[in-house]
Design an enzyme around this catalytic site. Structure first.
Site, short mmCIF file in Angstrom:
data_model
loop_
_atom_site.label_atom_id
_atom_site.label_comp_id
_atom_site.label_asym_id
_atom_site.label_seq_id
_atom_site.Cartn_x
_atom_site.Cartn_y
_atom_site.Cartn_z
N ASP A 51 -48.64 28.07 21.83
CA ASP A 51 -49.92 27.66 21.27
C ASP A 51 -50.01 26.14 21.20
O ASP A 51 -49.31 25.50 20.42
CB ASP A 51 -50.08 28.25 19.86
CG ASP A 51 -51.39 27.82 19.21
OD1 ASP A 51 -52.43 28.43 19.53
OD2 ASP A 51 -51.38 26.87 18.39
N TYR A 56 -53.19 18.06 19.99
CA TYR A 56 -51.73 17.91 19.88
C TYR A 56 -51.20 16.93 20.93
O TYR A 56 -50.06 16.49 20.83
CB TYR A 56 -51.00 19.24 20.08
CG TYR A 56 -51.38 20.35 19.13
CD1 TYR A 56 -52.21 20.13 18.03
CD2 TYR A 56 -50.92 21.64 19.34
CE1 TYR A 56 -52.56 21.16 17.17
CE2 TYR A 56 -51.26 22.69 18.48
CZ TYR A 56 -52.09 22.44 17.41
OH TYR A 56 -52.43 23.47 16.58
N SER A 152 -61.12 28.84 15.86
CA SER A 152 -60.04 28.50 14.93
C SER A 152 -60.64 27.83 13.69
O SER A 152 -61.61 27.06 13.81
CB SER A 152 -59.05 27.55 15.61
OG SER A 152 -58.00 27.19 14.73
N LEU A 204 -45.07 29.84 8.13
CA LEU A 204 -43.87 29.53 7.34
C LEU A 204 -44.19 28.55 6.21
O LEU A 204 -43.29 27.97 5.62
CB LEU A 204 -42.77 28.94 8.24
CG LEU A 204 -42.45 29.75 9.51
CD1 LEU A 204 -41.31 29.09 10.29
CD2 LEU A 204 -42.08 31.19 9.16
N SER A 245 -40.96 25.51 15.44
CA SER A 245 -39.70 24.82 15.24
C SER A 245 -39.34 24.11 16.53
O SER A 245 -39.79 24.52 17.61
CB SER A 245 -38.57 25.78 14.85
OG SER A 245 -37.36 25.06 14.66
N ARG A 250 -33.31 27.90 15.32
CA ARG A 250 -34.41 28.35 14.45
C ARG A 250 -35.46 29.10 15.26
O ARG A 250 -36.04 30.08 14.79
CB ARG A 250 -35.05 27.14 13.77
CG ARG A 250 -34.23 26.54 12.66
CD ARG A 250 -34.51 27.24 11.34
NE ARG A 250 -33.59 26.79 10.31
CZ ARG A 250 -33.73 25.65 9.64
NH1 ARG A 250 -34.74 24.86 9.90
NH2 ARG A 250 -32.86 25.34 8.71
#
Length: 287
Positions: A51, A56, A152, A204, A245, A250
């Site tokens: 994603d 970004y 979104s 998370l 992560s 992880r």
């Protein structure tokens, strides 16, 4: 009957008849080689969905990492482009023409031939811009640039506005912040009623509640990490979590969630932790 078994191979059906993996790697706030290595680690671990977003500034790195993996010896299953799901998002809602050009730029940046899922990143910009931009997404789907379209950070009023406009193509996904500390039941229920899959970003809690007593006690009960508990909660609700992560171990660990099942009582206890915790931004109420 709710699904009990989940893995990186688990897929969810979209309203347009296509499907996508139910666990995605998020690459928010990663850049350069860090992004490339995270995507590489995820794909080698069995993730099949990444994603990204225009905001970004790492679409190129994600695309490069996917292409490199598919042509490497690490691709032991002989996967092809069709087996890896790439999501990106429109930076800002302005106009139809700007959106069409923006989609083409994302397509060029990732170098993957097409975009599996393209989202309007937020409802900012007002009704006219939102509906124009959605029309651009529909046309990009018709032109084969995008396979599925979605939104979104849309609140119920934004989703209703889009539905009321009688679009040719319905949004398949609404990606919002969802976790036990921000359950957004108004939005998730509306999505369920309208066949829209909920993608859960920040599943998370950006590590802000990993030491919460209930999270710690349930992690011990189920012999899992707090992150695994939170990902499993999301999956059992039918959401598509995007755990993020950059650490290889992880990345692997976060998706290792099939060794336990949260019972109904504990799911309710987790649901009751809701405190409307917003870890980044919340445009769901914007005009």
């Amino acid at each position: 009957m709710a699904q009990k078994s989940f893995s990186l191979a688990t897929r969810v059906k979209l309203s347009n008849g296509l499907s996508m993996p139910q666990i995605h790697l998020g690459v928010y706030l990663t850049s350069g080689n860090e992004t490339v290595q995270a995507v590489k680690s995820a794909l080698e671990a069995g993730y099949r969905a990444i994603d990204s977003a225009q905001m970004y500034h790492n679409e190129r790195e994600v695309g490069r990492a996917i292409a490199a993996f598919l042509s490497s010896e690490a691709d032991t299953s002989g996967l092809t482009r069709e087996d890896v799901h790439f999501t990106t998002k429109l930076a800002s809602n302005t106009s139809y023409n700007a959106t069409r050009q923006s989609i083409k730029k994302s397509l060029y940046a990732c170098g993957l031939g097409y975009i599996d899922l393209f989202l309007l990143h937020s409802p900012y910009g007002g009704k006219k811009a939102r509906l124009e931009c959605w029309k651009a997404v529909e046309d990009a789907i018709d032109d084969g640039e995008i396979r599925s379209g979605g939104v979104s950070n849309y609140g119920v009023k934004h989703l209703q506005e889009l539905i009321n406009s009688e679009p040719r193509i319905m949004p398949t996904v609404n990606q919002i912040e969802v976790h036990p500390f921000n359950t957004r039941t108004d939005i998730t229920h509306f999505c369920a009623q309208n066949g829209i899959i909920v993608e859960a970003y920040a599943p998370l809690t950006r590590a802000l509640r990993m030491k919460h007593p209930k999270i710690v006690s349930l992690s011990k009960k189920y012999n899992c990490t707090p992150a695994q508990l939170l990902v499993r909660w999301s999956l059992q609700h039918g959401y598509v979590p995007l755990p993020k992560s950059v650490k290889r171990q992880r990345i692997i660990e976060n998706a290792d969630i099939d060794g336990f099942e949260i019972d109904e009582e504990d799911m309710k206890a987790l649901d009751n932790l809701d405190e409307n915790l917003v870890t980044d931004w919340d445009p769901t109420d914007c005009p």
